[in-house]
Design a protein around this motif. Sequence first.
Motif, mmCIF file in Angstrom:
data_model
loop_
_atom_site.group_PDB
_atom_site.id
_atom_site.type_symbol
_atom_site.label_atom_id
_atom_site.label_comp_id
_atom_site.label_asym_id
_atom_site.label_seq_id
_atom_site.Cartn_x
_atom_site.Cartn_y
_atom_site.Cartn_z
ATOM 1 N N MET A 1 5.028 24.019 95.153
ATOM 2 C CA MET A 1 3.784 23.452 95.660
ATOM 3 C C MET A 1 4.079 22.365 96.683
ATOM 4 S SD MET A 1 1.456 23.068 92.215
ATOM 5 C CE MET A 1 0.148 22.331 93.199
ATOM 6 N N GLU A 2 3.197 22.260 97.711
ATOM 7 C CA GLU A 2 3.365 21.231 98.724
ATOM 8 C C GLU A 2 2.928 19.889 98.160
ATOM 9 O OE1 GLU A 2 1.244 22.267 102.193
ATOM 10 O OE2 GLU A 2 2.537 23.967 102.684
ATOM 11 N N PRO A 3 3.648 18.790 98.511
ATOM 12 C CA PRO A 3 3.255 17.478 98.035
ATOM 13 C C PRO A 3 1.924 17.074 98.615
ATOM 14 C CG PRO A 3 4.967 17.321 99.716
ATOM 15 C CD PRO A 3 4.827 18.746 99.385
ATOM 16 N N GLN A 4 1.078 16.454 97.783
ATOM 17 C CA GLN A 4 -0.229 16.029 98.222
ATOM 18 C C GLN A 4 -0.156 14.618 98.799
ATOM 19 O OE1 GLN A 4 -3.001 18.043 98.141
ATOM 20 N NE2 GLN A 4 -1.515 19.579 97.512
ATOM 21 N N ASN A 5 -1.047 14.330 99.714
ATOM 22 C CA ASN A 5 -1.128 13.003 100.296
ATOM 23 C C ASN A 5 -1.767 12.055 99.285
ATOM 24 O OD1 ASN A 5 -1.364 10.754 101.832
ATOM 25 N ND2 ASN A 5 -2.557 11.706 103.479
ATOM 26 N N THR A 6 -0.976 11.102 98.752
ATOM 27 C CA THR A 6 -1.444 10.193 97.719
ATOM 28 C C THR A 6 -1.941 8.879 98.317
ATOM 29 O OG1 THR A 6 0.805 9.334 97.431
ATOM 30 C CG2 THR A 6 0.129 11.185 96.026
ATOM 31 N N SER A 7 -2.350 8.891 99.567
ATOM 32 C CA SER A 7 -2.817 7.688 100.235
ATOM 33 C C SER A 7 -4.017 7.104 99.515
ATOM 34 C CB SER A 7 -3.197 8.016 101.690
ATOM 35 O OG SER A 7 -3.846 6.900 102.255
ATOM 36 N N THR A 8 -3.946 5.771 99.250
ATOM 37 C CA THR A 8 -5.061 5.067 98.634
ATOM 38 C C THR A 8 -5.892 4.325 99.668
ATOM 39 O OG1 THR A 8 -3.627 3.136 98.227
ATOM 40 C CG2 THR A 8 -3.809 4.782 96.468
ATOM 41 N N VAL A 9 -5.452 4.321 100.903
ATOM 42 C CA VAL A 9 -6.176 3.641 101.978
ATOM 43 C C VAL A 9 -7.188 4.611 102.578
ATOM 44 C CG1 VAL A 9 -5.954 2.618 104.279
ATOM 45 C CG2 VAL A 9 -4.290 2.061 102.500
ATOM 46 N N THR A 10 -8.445 4.220 102.568
ATOM 47 C CA THR A 10 -9.505 5.075 103.124
ATOM 48 C C THR A 10 -9.954 4.619 104.507
ATOM 49 O OG1 THR A 10 -11.196 3.758 102.001
ATOM 50 C CG2 THR A 10 -10.340 5.704 100.833
ATOM 51 N N ASN A 11 -9.609 3.394 104.877
ATOM 52 C CA ASN A 11 -9.924 2.908 106.228
ATOM 53 C C ASN A 11 -8.905 1.865 106.644
ATOM 54 O OD1 ASN A 11 -11.091 0.044 105.656
ATOM 55 N ND2 ASN A 11 -12.172 1.375 104.216
ATOM 56 N N PHE A 12 -8.831 1.645 107.940
ATOM 57 C CA PHE A 12 -7.921 0.653 108.509
ATOM 58 C C PHE A 12 -8.725 -0.415 109.235
ATOM 59 C CE2 PHE A 12 -5.267 4.533 108.405
ATOM 60 C CZ PHE A 12 -4.189 4.053 107.689
ATOM 61 N N GLN A 13 -8.104 -1.571 109.369
ATOM 62 C CA GLN A 13 -8.699 -2.666 110.131
ATOM 63 C C GLN A 13 -7.836 -2.915 111.366
ATOM 64 O OE1 GLN A 13 -11.501 -4.044 109.001
ATOM 65 N NE2 GLN A 13 -11.821 -5.563 110.612
ATOM 66 N N LEU A 14 -8.407 -2.654 112.539
ATOM 67 C CA LEU A 14 -7.683 -2.888 113.792
ATOM 68 C C LEU A 14 -7.798 -4.367 114.153
ATOM 69 C CD1 LEU A 14 -8.929 0.260 115.744
ATOM 70 C CD2 LEU A 14 -6.606 -0.124 114.913
ATOM 71 N N LEU A 15 -6.662 -5.056 114.234
ATOM 72 C CA LEU A 15 -6.678 -6.495 114.510
ATOM 73 C C LEU A 15 -6.878 -6.808 115.983
ATOM 74 C CD1 LEU A 15 -3.822 -7.737 112.139
ATOM 75 C CD2 LEU A 15 -6.275 -7.531 111.693
ATOM 76 N N GLY A 16 -6.462 -5.890 116.855
ATOM 77 C CA GLY A 16 -6.652 -6.110 118.289
ATOM 78 C C GLY A 16 -5.919 -7.336 118.794
ATOM 79 N N PHE A 17 -6.634 -8.154 119.595
ATOM 80 C CA PHE A 17 -6.039 -9.354 120.190
ATOM 81 C C PHE A 17 -6.558 -10.609 119.476
ATOM 82 C CE2 PHE A 17 -5.870 -6.151 123.504
ATOM 83 C CZ PHE A 17 -4.585 -6.294 124.000
ATOM 84 N N GLN A 18 -6.453 -10.635 118.148
ATOM 85 C CA GLN A 18 -7.007 -11.750 117.387
ATOM 86 C C GLN A 18 -6.256 -13.059 117.616
ATOM 87 O OE1 GLN A 18 -7.668 -11.039 113.236
ATOM 88 N NE2 GLN A 18 -9.399 -9.689 113.610
ATOM 89 N N LYS A 19 -5.017 -12.987 118.084
ATOM 90 C CA LYS A 19 -4.280 -14.213 118.369
ATOM 91 C C LYS A 19 -4.730 -14.865 119.672
ATOM 92 C CE LYS A 19 -0.073 -13.354 115.725
ATOM 93 N NZ LYS A 19 1.413 -13.327 115.757
ATOM 94 N N LEU A 20 -5.609 -14.176 120.402
ATOM 95 C CA LEU A 20 -6.140 -14.716 121.658
ATOM 96 C C LEU A 20 -7.656 -14.908 121.528
ATOM 97 C CD1 LEU A 20 -4.202 -12.387 124.140
ATOM 98 C CD2 LEU A 20 -3.605 -14.729 123.511
ATOM 99 N N LEU A 21 -8.072 -15.603 120.473
ATOM 100 C CA LEU A 21 -9.490 -15.752 120.196
ATOM 101 C C LEU A 21 -10.244 -16.414 121.342
ATOM 102 C CD1 LEU A 21 -9.498 -16.779 116.417
ATOM 103 C CD2 LEU A 21 -10.055 -14.565 117.425
ATOM 104 N N GLU A 22 -9.606 -17.413 121.982
ATOM 105 C CA GLU A 22 -10.300 -18.125 123.059
ATOM 106 C C GLU A 22 -10.419 -17.285 124.329
ATOM 107 O OE1 GLU A 22 -5.908 -19.218 123.250
ATOM 108 O OE2 GLU A 22 -7.457 -18.853 121.725
ATOM 109 N N TRP A 23 -9.681 -16.169 124.393
ATOM 110 C CA TRP A 23 -9.708 -15.297 125.571
ATOM 111 C C TRP A 23 -10.502 -14.018 125.319
ATOM 112 C CZ3 TRP A 23 -7.729 -17.366 129.929
ATOM 113 C CH2 TRP A 23 -6.816 -18.395 129.799
ATOM 114 N N GLN A 24 -11.133 -13.880 124.165
ATOM 115 C CA GLN A 24 -11.809 -12.638 123.802
ATOM 116 C C GLN A 24 -12.889 -12.250 124.818
ATOM 117 O OE1 GLN A 24 -11.493 -10.721 120.561
ATOM 118 N NE2 GLN A 24 -9.516 -11.706 120.616
ATOM 119 N N THR A 25 -13.731 -13.211 125.202
ATOM 120 C CA THR A 25 -14.827 -12.905 126.134
ATOM 121 C C THR A 25 -14.289 -12.489 127.492
ATOM 122 O OG1 THR A 25 -16.239 -14.515 125.005
ATOM 123 C CG2 THR A 25 -16.932 -13.792 127.199
#
Length: 328
Positions: A1-25
Amino acid sequence: MEPQNTSTVTNFQLLGFQKLLEWQTLLFVIFLLIYCLTITGNVIIITVVSQDQRLHSPMYMFLQHLSFLEVWYTSTTVPLLLANLLSWGQAISFSACMAQLYFFVFLGATECFLLAVMAYDRYLAICSPLRYPFLMHRELCTRLVAVSWWTGIGTGFLPSLMISRLDFCGPNEINHFFCDLPPLMQLSCSSVYITEVTIFILSIAVLCICFFLTLGSYVFIMSSVLRIPSTSGRRKTFSTCGSHLAVVTVYYGTMISMYVHPSPHLLPEVNKIISVFYTVVTPLLNPVIYSLRNKDFKEAVRKVMRRKCGIYGVRAKGSSFISGSRSL
């Protein structure tokens, strides 16, 4: 039998450019402007080439497909990036993340093949001008375009499938602005050695081979240009080919630095900066370099604009005439 994907993560959070908060706009405004210009420029190319009979040549046929690809390629990542900048973090489901990864790899690989085909087309046109109409006929053009698209479609499946089969047990924060291969492999709680090696080999096969084929074509073009007796002719051809080669080098250089290595060793912030070049910058540069500097294309744009303005003028006069008749 093929191994099943046992992933418990159903969604991801993209952080983007969070270290540049003052430059976001500011970043939002810049990326939005670039995205609008990219879409507008590539749509203009698609429209003008399809409506002007003089541009129904192999070069413009390839350019039209490249522009169509660029519209979808940049739309795969930039809208989510813009949403991320507005919300300071963007959630994406596991299935949507895998879909974005697939389309990114598929369209990126297709672009590599199309750029190599376009370089080969320019090589034949400059180095064998008398034989060019017989060598680059319409049937061959169609086959080259079809092979580029179908090879890209196939290339996207393997990395996406292998990443989707990995286990993701948490955390679910992707330190990037889209679902890319290196940050996803870093998040996995299972062994990624086989996946890394496979992606490394695939990157070598697609990026390096296409890059060296493209570079080789331009080397032959440059050597042929050196034999042109006219100084102005040499200067013009060097300027055009130099611009093409500069954009190609930026695209391939940044892509190779990201994917042609056995492990994701670059810092996340460096990854993001490099990724901006091939996801945001080059889709804008391609329409400028390949078309807007071309005299025939600029004349075709003016012709289409005059035709459109004439149609709108006739419609406006007709509507005013009808309204005037009704008032009488």
